[in-house]
Design a protein around this motif. Structure first.
Motif, PDB file in Angstrom:
ATOM      1  N   ASP A 206      -0.646   1.192  17.324  1.00  0.00           N
ATOM      2  CA  ASP A 206      -1.035  -0.087  16.744  1.00  0.00           C
ATOM      3  C   ASP A 206      -0.534  -1.174  17.689  1.00  0.00           C
ATOM      4  O   ASP A 206       0.628  -1.142  18.115  1.00  0.00           O
ATOM      5  N   PRO A 207      -1.372  -2.141  18.062  1.00  0.00           N
ATOM      6  CA  PRO A 207      -0.920  -3.197  18.976  1.00  0.00           C
ATOM      7  C   PRO A 207       0.337  -3.912  18.516  1.00  0.00           C
ATOM      8  O   PRO A 207       1.112  -4.407  19.336  1.00  0.00           O
ATOM      9  N   VAL A 208       0.553  -3.960  17.204  1.00  0.00           N
ATOM     10  CA  VAL A 208       1.740  -4.641  16.689  1.00  0.00           C
ATOM     11  C   VAL A 208       3.017  -3.951  17.174  1.00  0.00           C
ATOM     12  O   VAL A 208       4.056  -4.591  17.351  1.00  0.00           O
ATOM     13  N   MET A 209       2.953  -2.626  17.403  1.00  0.00           N
ATOM     14  CA  MET A 209       4.126  -1.909  17.915  1.00  0.00           C
ATOM     15  C   MET A 209       4.564  -2.491  19.258  1.00  0.00           C
ATOM     16  O   MET A 209       5.753  -2.751  19.488  1.00  0.00           O
ATOM     17  N   LEU A 210       3.602  -2.682  20.148  1.00  0.00           N
ATOM     18  CA  LEU A 210       3.926  -3.224  21.468  1.00  0.00           C
ATOM     19  C   LEU A 210       4.396  -4.667  21.359  1.00  0.00           C
ATOM     20  O   LEU A 210       5.296  -5.091  22.092  1.00  0.00           O
TER      21      LEU A 210
ATOM     22  N   VAL B 288      -4.340   3.928  28.485  1.00  0.00           N
ATOM     23  CA  VAL B 288      -3.205   4.726  28.950  1.00  0.00           C
ATOM     24  C   VAL B 288      -2.197   4.957  27.824  1.00  0.00           C
ATOM     25  O   VAL B 288      -1.827   6.097  27.523  1.00  0.00           O
ATOM     26  N   LEU B 289      -1.738   3.883  27.185  1.00  0.00           N
ATOM     27  CA  LEU B 289      -0.781   4.045  26.090  1.00  0.00           C
ATOM     28  C   LEU B 289      -1.442   4.662  24.867  1.00  0.00           C
ATOM     29  O   LEU B 289      -0.843   5.486  24.164  1.00  0.00           O
ATOM     30  N   LEU B 290      -2.670   4.281  24.610  1.00  0.00           N
ATOM     31  CA  LEU B 290      -3.372   4.774  23.429  1.00  0.00           C
ATOM     32  C   LEU B 290      -3.591   6.277  23.485  1.00  0.00           C
ATOM     33  O   LEU B 290      -3.638   6.947  22.455  1.00  0.00           O
TER      34      LEU B 290
ATOM     35  N   LEU C 102       2.719  11.545  20.848  1.00  0.00           N
ATOM     36  CA  LEU C 102       3.836  10.869  20.206  1.00  0.00           C
ATOM     37  C   LEU C 102       3.345  10.060  19.017  1.00  0.00           C
ATOM     38  O   LEU C 102       2.144   9.817  18.861  1.00  0.00           O
ATOM     39  N   ARG C 103       4.304   9.610  18.206  1.00  0.00           N
ATOM     40  CA  ARG C 103       3.953   8.826  17.027  1.00  0.00           C
ATOM     41  C   ARG C 103       4.950   7.686  16.854  1.00  0.00           C
ATOM     42  O   ARG C 103       6.117   7.799  17.216  1.00  0.00           O
ATOM     43  N   GLY C 104       4.460   6.599  16.283  1.00  0.00           N
ATOM     44  CA  GLY C 104       5.320   5.505  15.878  1.00  0.00           C
ATOM     45  C   GLY C 104       5.826   4.654  17.027  1.00  0.00           C
ATOM     46  O   GLY C 104       5.533   4.882  18.205  1.00  0.00           O
TER      47      GLY C 104
ATOM     48  N   VAL D 222     -17.372   9.295  24.738  1.00  0.00           N
ATOM     49  CA  VAL D 222     -16.572   8.913  23.571  1.00  0.00           C
ATOM     50  C   VAL D 222     -15.428   8.021  24.034  1.00  0.00           C
ATOM     51  O   VAL D 222     -14.653   8.411  24.909  1.00  0.00           O
ATOM     52  N   PRO D 223     -15.284   6.815  23.489  1.00  0.00           N
ATOM     53  CA  PRO D 223     -14.199   5.926  23.932  1.00  0.00           C
ATOM     54  C   PRO D 223     -12.835   6.487  23.579  1.00  0.00           C
ATOM     55  O   PRO D 223     -12.662   7.156  22.564  1.00  0.00           O
ATOM     56  N   ILE D 224     -11.871   6.218  24.449  1.00  0.00           N
ATOM     57  CA  ILE D 224     -10.510   6.676  24.192  1.00  0.00           C
ATOM     58  C   ILE D 224      -9.900   5.910  23.030  1.00  0.00           C
ATOM     59  O   ILE D 224      -9.146   6.444  22.225  1.00  0.00           O
ATOM     60  N   SER D 225     -10.234   4.618  22.927  1.00  0.00           N
ATOM     61  CA  SER D 225      -9.662   3.799  21.856  1.00  0.00           C
ATOM     62  C   SER D 225     -10.224   4.220  20.510  1.00  0.00           C
ATOM     63  O   SER D 225     -11.305   4.787  20.409  1.00  0.00           O
ATOM     64  N   HIS D 226      -9.471   3.940  19.449  1.00  0.00           N
ATOM     65  CA  HIS D 226      -9.895   4.282  18.100  1.00  0.00           C
ATOM     66  C   HIS D 226     -11.075   3.410  17.687  1.00  0.00           C
ATOM     67  O   HIS D 226     -11.082   2.209  17.907  1.00  0.00           O
ATOM     68  N   ALA D 227     -12.053   4.030  17.071  1.00  0.00           N
ATOM     69  CA  ALA D 227     -13.191   3.259  16.575  1.00  0.00           C
ATOM     70  C   ALA D 227     -12.731   2.344  15.457  1.00  0.00           C
ATOM     71  O   ALA D 227     -12.051   2.764  14.528  1.00  0.00           O
ATOM     72  N   GLY D 228     -13.113   1.070  15.550  1.00  0.00           N
ATOM     73  CA  GLY D 228     -12.750   0.125  14.505  1.00  0.00           C
ATOM     74  C   GLY D 228     -11.329  -0.354  14.566  1.00  0.00           C
ATOM     75  O   GLY D 228     -10.886  -1.105  13.699  1.00  0.00           O
ATOM     76  N   ASP D 229     -10.553   0.065  15.576  1.00  0.00           N
ATOM     77  CA  ASP D 229      -9.166  -0.365  15.688  1.00  0.00           C
ATOM     78  C   ASP D 229      -9.124  -1.826  16.119  1.00  0.00           C
ATOM     79  O   ASP D 229     -10.019  -2.297  16.824  1.00  0.00           O
ATOM     80  N   PRO D 230      -8.090  -2.574  15.715  1.00  0.00           N
ATOM     81  CA  PRO D 230      -7.978  -3.964  16.173  1.00  0.00           C
ATOM     82  C   PRO D 230      -7.980  -4.101  17.684  1.00  0.00           C
ATOM     83  O   PRO D 230      -8.265  -5.157  18.212  1.00  0.00           O
TER      84      PRO D 230
END
Length: 448
Positions: free
Chosen positions: A119-123, A110-112, A83-85, A431-439
């Protein structure tokens, strides 16, 4: 009617009386007939049962590996269908609501793994806008079955505490009729619940003023109550702060600089309001909304699949609801996944996707999952070892089969495969599930 030699009005009148007695039913039963029809109730019931039996016989069950590939697509974990956005994030939360994952993994993994541009701001926006909240609901539903509020646990909130993200509109049927009161509580926890009952949603400083206790005592009491499913806090900033650092403890000598009380609080935590985690318009019979939620989550459901789901209901009660939905034509019944006994039920669109998945050739890709993910079904729909649902535990799936897992920092091989495939699975685990360098990797940089 003319062939009977009886006036039409008399026949319609007689059929109306039979309808009132429940002997016949009125409706449209044949597509080629436009006018209103009547049918003998027992004949219609036989036709209905025959239709359902025919539809069930049409179902060809798929192996568990194909079902797992279906689930990866159905829940948008497969990278090709993520999904996106903000709308995609809301859809993911709606599908997963009620399933509890460790608080340290629910956002970061899980959500990522379902929203490609997360983006955490979405949540933050969804929570602060009143659409989404978080909390521990399993203890609430346990309390509902035992006839009382959830018990207060001895441990405070940590990264291992199971929580779920819930749409606020769904809270009434997810929580059920249980209310929150201070019964069985003592000390600061009791005073906090009483204050929230009187004042409603309150900032931390307001609760401190109402109870006249140390801020550190109130903060720890709030998180203990959150861990037991009694309270929640709007937004996720306070949750991130809690998970990102060590909780402040009261001083041993009990002294506190009251003149500097507000400066002693973490001001960023003070931006969030705490409230009781309770339903506003409780739903007494939760079986149908829970059945629909489980169908939305998995597409196809059967008892074994629900082994890790906190939203489960007694299967015999769910079956009654599912059979009723099948009789209405809203869902399908049959055997959709081989290797499991008993009845299985599915959404019509899930049946179609299941067929496409069965007919498609596996692509051999590796997909890493958090062990706290709803799709950690190793040892449940596939034979062998179960991967404990612990933060930082992970597993890798290839073509619907669990290949390897990482448990407590050690690699566990879950399948007998070629060494080359196993080596690739181990790389996928690293490999981490989270984006590298993501907030997300730096909670202190997340802004609201």
């Amino acid at each position: 009617m003319e062939s009977l030699g009886i006036p039409r009005d008399d026949i319609v009148y007689a059929l109306g009386r039979l309808e009132n007695e429940g002997v016949v039913l009125r409706g449209s039963f044949r597509t080629e007939v436009e006018e209103e029809e009547f049918c003998y109730r027992r004949i219609l019931s036989r036709i209905h049962r025959s239709t359902i039996d025919t539809l069930r016989r049409e179902v060809e069950p798929v192996p568990p590996s194909a079902f797992m590939r279906f689930l990866l697509c159905w829940q948008h974990v497969d990278p090709a269908v993520r999904l996106r956005g903000e709308g995609g994030l809301l859809a993911a939360i709606e599908q997963l609501q009620g399933f509890e994952s460790a608080s340290g993994a629910i956002e970061e993994e899980v959500l990522l793994s379902r929203v490609s541009d997360y983006d955490p701001v979405m949540l933050d926006r969804l929570c602060l806008g009143g659409e989404v909240l978080w909390g521990r609901v399993s203890l609430q539903t346990d309390g509902d079955q035992n006839g009382g509020p959830p018990p207060l646990g001895r441990s405070s909130f940590s990264r291992a505490t199971p929580i779920t993200m819930v749409l606020r509109d769904s809270l009434d049927w997810i929580l059920g009729p249980n209310g929150q009161d201070a019964e069985g509580l003592t000390g600061a926890a009791k005073e906090v619940v009483e204050a929230l009952s009187r004042r409603g949603a309150s900032f931390l400083s307001d609760i401190v003023s109402a109870t006249q206790r140390l801020p550190s005592d109130i903060e720890e009491a709030l998180w203990t109550l959150a861990a037991s499913g009694r309270v929640t806090v709007d937004g996720v900033e306070a949750l991130r702060q809690r998970l990102g650092g060590t909780a402040r403890r009261p001083r041993r000598n009990g002294r506190d600089n009251r003149g500097n009380r507000r400066s002693g609080l973490d001001r960023r935590r003070g931006y969030s309001r705490w409230s009781l985690l309770e339903s506003f318009d409780p739903v007494d019979d939760r079986s149908e909304p829970i059945a629909r939620q489980l169908l939305d989550r998995y597409g196809v459901i059967f008892p074994e699949l629900l082994a890790r789901d906190a939203l489960t209901y007694r299967w015999r009660d769910l079956v009654r609801v599912l059979r009723r939905l099948e009789a209405r034509g809203e869902i399908r019944g049959g055997r959709f996944v081989s290797g499991f006994i008993g009845e299985q039920f599915a959404l019509p669109e899930a049946v179609e996707l299941l067929r496409k998945t069965r007919n498609a050739d596996p692509d051999g890709s590796f997909i890493a999952l958090s062990a706290c993910d709803p799709l950690n079904l190793a040892g449940i729909i596939s034979p062998g070892h179960r991967v404990p649902s612990v933060v930082r535990n992970r597993l890798v799936v290839r073509d619907g089969l669990p290949i390897a897992s990482m448990e407590n920092g050690s690699i566990v091989e879950l399948a007998n495969v070629d060494p080359e495939i196993m080596d690739q699975a181990k790389i996928a685990l690293s490999v981490p599930i989270s984006h590298a360098g993501d907030p997300m990797d730096r909670p202190d940089l997340v802004s609201v």
